[in-house]
Design a protein around this motif. Structure first.
Motif, PDB file in Angstrom:
ATOM      1  N   GLY A 109       0.780  -1.225   0.000  1.00 52.53           N
ATOM      2  CA  GLY A 109       0.000   0.000   0.000  1.00 52.53           C
ATOM      3  C   GLY A 109       0.814   1.277   0.000  1.00 52.53           C
ATOM      4  N   LYS A 110       2.127   1.158  -0.080  1.00 54.50           N
ATOM      5  CA  LYS A 110       2.993   2.332  -0.075  1.00 54.50           C
ATOM      6  C   LYS A 110       3.835   2.388  -1.332  1.00 54.50           C
ATOM      7  CE  LYS A 110       3.346   2.779   4.940  1.00 54.50           C
ATOM      8  NZ  LYS A 110       4.273   2.950   6.088  1.00 54.50           N
ATOM      9  N   GLU A 111       4.321   3.580  -1.641  1.00 55.53           N
ATOM     10  CA  GLU A 111       5.204   3.733  -2.785  1.00 55.53           C
ATOM     11  C   GLU A 111       6.595   3.209  -2.455  1.00 55.53           C
ATOM     12  OE1 GLU A 111       3.176   7.719  -4.810  1.00 55.53           O
ATOM     13  OE2 GLU A 111       5.234   7.767  -4.069  1.00 55.53           O
ATOM     14  N   ARG A 112       7.295   2.847  -3.518  1.00 55.33           N
ATOM     15  CA  ARG A 112       8.678   2.425  -3.345  1.00 55.33           C
ATOM     16  C   ARG A 112       9.513   3.607  -2.879  1.00 55.33           C
ATOM     17  NH1 ARG A 112      11.330  -1.210  -8.003  1.00 55.33           N
ATOM     18  NH2 ARG A 112       9.330  -2.229  -7.608  1.00 55.33           N
ATOM     19  N   GLY A 113      10.351   3.392  -1.864  1.00 57.56           N
ATOM     20  CA  GLY A 113      11.132   4.481  -1.312  1.00 57.56           C
ATOM     21  C   GLY A 113      12.600   4.149  -1.195  1.00 57.56           C
ATOM     22  N   PHE A 114      13.408   5.188  -1.206  1.00 64.26           N
ATOM     23  CA  PHE A 114      14.859   5.064  -1.123  1.00 64.26           C
ATOM     24  C   PHE A 114      15.276   4.609   0.265  1.00 64.26           C
ATOM     25  CE2 PHE A 114      19.217   6.059  -1.853  1.00 64.26           C
ATOM     26  CZ  PHE A 114      19.688   6.676  -0.699  1.00 64.26           C
ATOM     27  N   SER A 149      15.328   7.440   8.025  1.00 65.07           N
ATOM     28  CA  SER A 149      14.667   6.414   8.821  1.00 65.07           C
ATOM     29  C   SER A 149      15.565   5.221   9.140  1.00 65.07           C
ATOM     30  CB  SER A 149      13.407   5.927   8.107  1.00 65.07           C
ATOM     31  OG  SER A 149      13.736   5.400   6.833  1.00 65.07           O
ATOM     32  N   VAL A 150      16.678   5.074   8.402  1.00 68.66           N
ATOM     33  CA  VAL A 150      17.544   3.912   8.624  1.00 68.66           C
ATOM     34  C   VAL A 150      18.947   4.298   9.069  1.00 68.66           C
ATOM     35  CG1 VAL A 150      16.239   2.636   6.878  1.00 68.66           C
ATOM     36  CG2 VAL A 150      18.422   3.693   6.259  1.00 68.66           C
ATOM     37  N   LYS A 151      19.234   5.584   9.120  1.00 72.61           N
ATOM     38  CA  LYS A 151      20.573   6.025   9.532  1.00 72.61           C
ATOM     39  C   LYS A 151      20.912   5.497  10.916  1.00 72.61           C
ATOM     40  CE  LYS A 151      21.125  10.294   6.871  1.00 72.61           C
ATOM     41  NZ  LYS A 151      21.129  11.785   6.926  1.00 72.61           N
ATOM     42  N   GLY A 152      22.139   5.001  11.040  1.00 71.90           N
ATOM     43  CA  GLY A 152      22.584   4.469  12.320  1.00 71.90           C
ATOM     44  C   GLY A 152      22.213   3.017  12.553  1.00 71.90           C
ATOM     45  N   ARG A 153      21.324   2.485  11.707  1.00 69.64           N
ATOM     46  CA  ARG A 153      20.909   1.082  11.850  1.00 69.64           C
ATOM     47  C   ARG A 153      21.319   0.228  10.640  1.00 69.64           C
ATOM     48  NH1 ARG A 153      15.684  -0.142  11.876  1.00 69.64           N
ATOM     49  NH2 ARG A 153      15.037   1.666  10.637  1.00 69.64           N
TER      50      ARG A 153
END
Length: 118
Positions: free
Chosen positions: A42-47, A63-67
């Motif tokens: 249900g969501k668009e493809r994101g970087f 949203s993924v920095k540091g992980r």
């Protein structure tokens, strides 16, 4: 034939880790920027992350920095995405993409599913 094949997806508990791989063939790998994108239902493809052909520093979505950590091995024509401290919101199909020398990402893999249970 140009091809990207992702692997390493699966089911993991929140807080766990997975390592995705993307093996490239049929292209001069060292001349391609590589990236990971993801798409949840249900969501668009994101970087998610990218790494340039010159093996410079990787870039990440906030949203993924540091992980998450993206790396490449030009000798193996492979990029990796190490995902730590996974959250339920990281669940998605993860796609590998390639773009020639700073161009658009126009080569895509078939995707690998990542499921994160809470």
């Amino acid at each position: 034939q140009v091809r990207l094949v992702e692997s390493g997806g699966g089911l993991v508990q929140a807080g766990g880790s997975l390592r995705l791989s993307c093996a490239a063939s049929g292209l001069t790998f060292s001349s391609y920027d590589m990236a990971w994108f993801r798409q949840a239902p249900g969501k668009e493809r994101g970087f998610v992350a990218s790494i340039p052909w010159s093996r410079g520093r990787a870039n990440y979505a906030d949203s993924v920095k540091g992980r998450f950590t993206m790396s490449r091995d030009n000798a193996k024509n492979t990029v990796y995405l190490q995902m730590n401290n996974l959250k339920p919101e990281d669940a998605a199909v993860y796609y590998c993409a390639a773009g020639f020398l700073n161009g658009a990402y126009n080569v895509w893999g078939q995707g690998t599913q990542v499921t994160v249970s809470s």
